[in-house]
Write an enzyme that holds these catalytic residues in place. Structure first.
Site, PDB file in Angstrom:
ATOM      1  N   ARG A   1    -151.463   2.644  21.394  1.00 34.60           N
ATOM      2  CA  ARG A   1    -151.878   2.807  20.007  1.00 34.60           C
ATOM      3  C   ARG A   1    -151.605   1.510  19.250  1.00 34.60           C
ATOM      4  O   ARG A   1    -150.584   0.849  19.477  1.00 34.60           O
ATOM      5  CB  ARG A   1    -151.123   3.971  19.350  1.00 34.60           C
TER       6      ARG A   1
ATOM      7  N   HIS B   1    -161.514   0.328  22.558  1.00 27.97           N
ATOM      8  CA  HIS B   1    -160.982   1.640  22.942  1.00 27.97           C
ATOM      9  C   HIS B   1    -161.774   2.219  24.129  1.00 27.97           C
ATOM     10  O   HIS B   1    -162.264   3.342  24.084  1.00 27.97           O
ATOM     11  CB  HIS B   1    -161.042   2.584  21.737  1.00 27.97           C
TER      12      HIS B   1
ATOM     13  N   GLU C   1    -159.483   0.379  13.945  1.00 33.40           N
ATOM     14  CA  GLU C   1    -159.956   0.593  15.316  1.00 33.40           C
ATOM     15  C   GLU C   1    -161.058  -0.386  15.676  1.00 33.40           C
ATOM     16  O   GLU C   1    -161.102  -0.902  16.793  1.00 33.40           O
ATOM     17  CB  GLU C   1    -160.445   2.027  15.488  1.00 33.40           C
TER      18      GLU C   1
END
Length: 307
Positions: free
Chosen positions: A218, A265, A246
């Protein structure tokens, strides 16, 4: 959901249908919820309309977003496919570790620019994976799998986790010692208030020159501003599958720094890998049907320190 998965699901259970949300859904006869990413919270109000509900089988990772305290108070048993999702993340991490120590990104870039032979040893003295030190921060499901995948290699592996009480066959050290000794620091801790900026500015400054930070966990675990400064200086390398935000703004220097690899991601289950998670969830559903306990059950006591 593929036709093969749908067929197997129909063989195991009497499927009442799909719901995009719980508002207006008839759950009066539902015994098991088969959930995935984006499932809304199973609140006390939802449970009131599902008097027969006994289990939740999650064909994805974390259940924190939808399994509420009301579910635990009701005694509902919960399973998660997080262990299946751990596999591609661990594989991605393994590749990143081996490529980082081998300086693959640097050499590929220079080879492309020079279009010819370079003196690799002079440019990257001592590069390679033999006897390098890899530090694993967090003995999570993924962290443990990375440790297992690293066993065939001639690497020294360290692990730091304040909750670790068992012997994983590698040296357990404090975080300060780990960052000071490691050529690669790979993060596998959960995103909790106490882990925010776990890899802080002082700890980043304590890392070896030329060391690599890998984050497939994370973004909040790293002081990203401090890491960006270290990478921009050329002192550290970074492989980041998670960033804050993100999706980085267009002017982020991380896009263009030659010693940074940033991916959006993608380390977790994608494409064909999603079938692994569905297969695990279906296996769990079949165990429930046969009156067997889940192999991948979720315990409420562990949620406070898991992803």
């Amino acid at each position: 959901m593929t036709s093969e998965i749908e067929s197997r699901l129909a063989e195991i259970a009497d499927v009442q249908g799909r719901v995009g949300g719980f508002a207006g859904a008839d759950l009066s006869q539902t015994e098991v919820l088969f959930t995935s990413w984006g499932c809304p919270p199973v609140t006390a109000e939802v449970l009131a309309g599902a008097p027969r509900l006994k289990a939740i089988v999650h064909a994805a990772g974390s259940v924190k977003g939808h399994v509420t305290q009301a579910c635990w108070e009701r005694g509902i048993v919960v399973s998660s496919a997080a262990s299946a999702n751990a596999e591609p993340v661990a594989e991605f991490t393994l590749a990143a570790i081996l490529f980082a120590n081998k300086r693959v990104l640097d050499i590929a870039r220079l080879y492309r620019e020079r279009r010819g032979r370079l003196d690799w040893d002079a440019r990257f003295p001592g590069f390679g994976n033999y006897r390098r030190v890899v530090g694993i921060v967090g003995a999570s499901r993924i962290g443990r799998r990375v440790i297992e995948l690293l066993r065939p290699f001639d690497l020294e592996v360290l692990v730091s986790d304040p909750y670790l009480r068992e012997d994983l066959g590698v040296a357990q050290v404090g975080l300060e010692e780990l960052v000071a000794r490691s050529d690669v620091v790979s993060l596998h801790a959960p995103d909790l208030p106490e882990t925010r900026h776990l890899l802080s500015r002082p700890l980043l400054a304590a890392m070896r020159d030329g060391a690599t930070v890998i984050n497939t966990a994370r973004a909040a675990l790293v002081d990203q501003e401090a890491l960006t400064a270290e990478v921009a200086s050329g002192r550290l390398y970074a492989v980041l599958d998670h960033t804050e935000p993100e999706f980085l703004p267009a002017d982020s220097p991380l896009y263009d720094l030659p010693n940074a690899l940033v991916t959006p991601h993608i380390a977790g289950s994608l494409g064909g890998e999603l079938a692994r998670m569905a297969d695990l969830a279906l296996d769990e559903l079949d165990r429930y049907r046969r009156g067997l306990p889940f192999l991948h059950g979720v315990e409420p006591a562990t949620l406070s320190r898991s992803a």
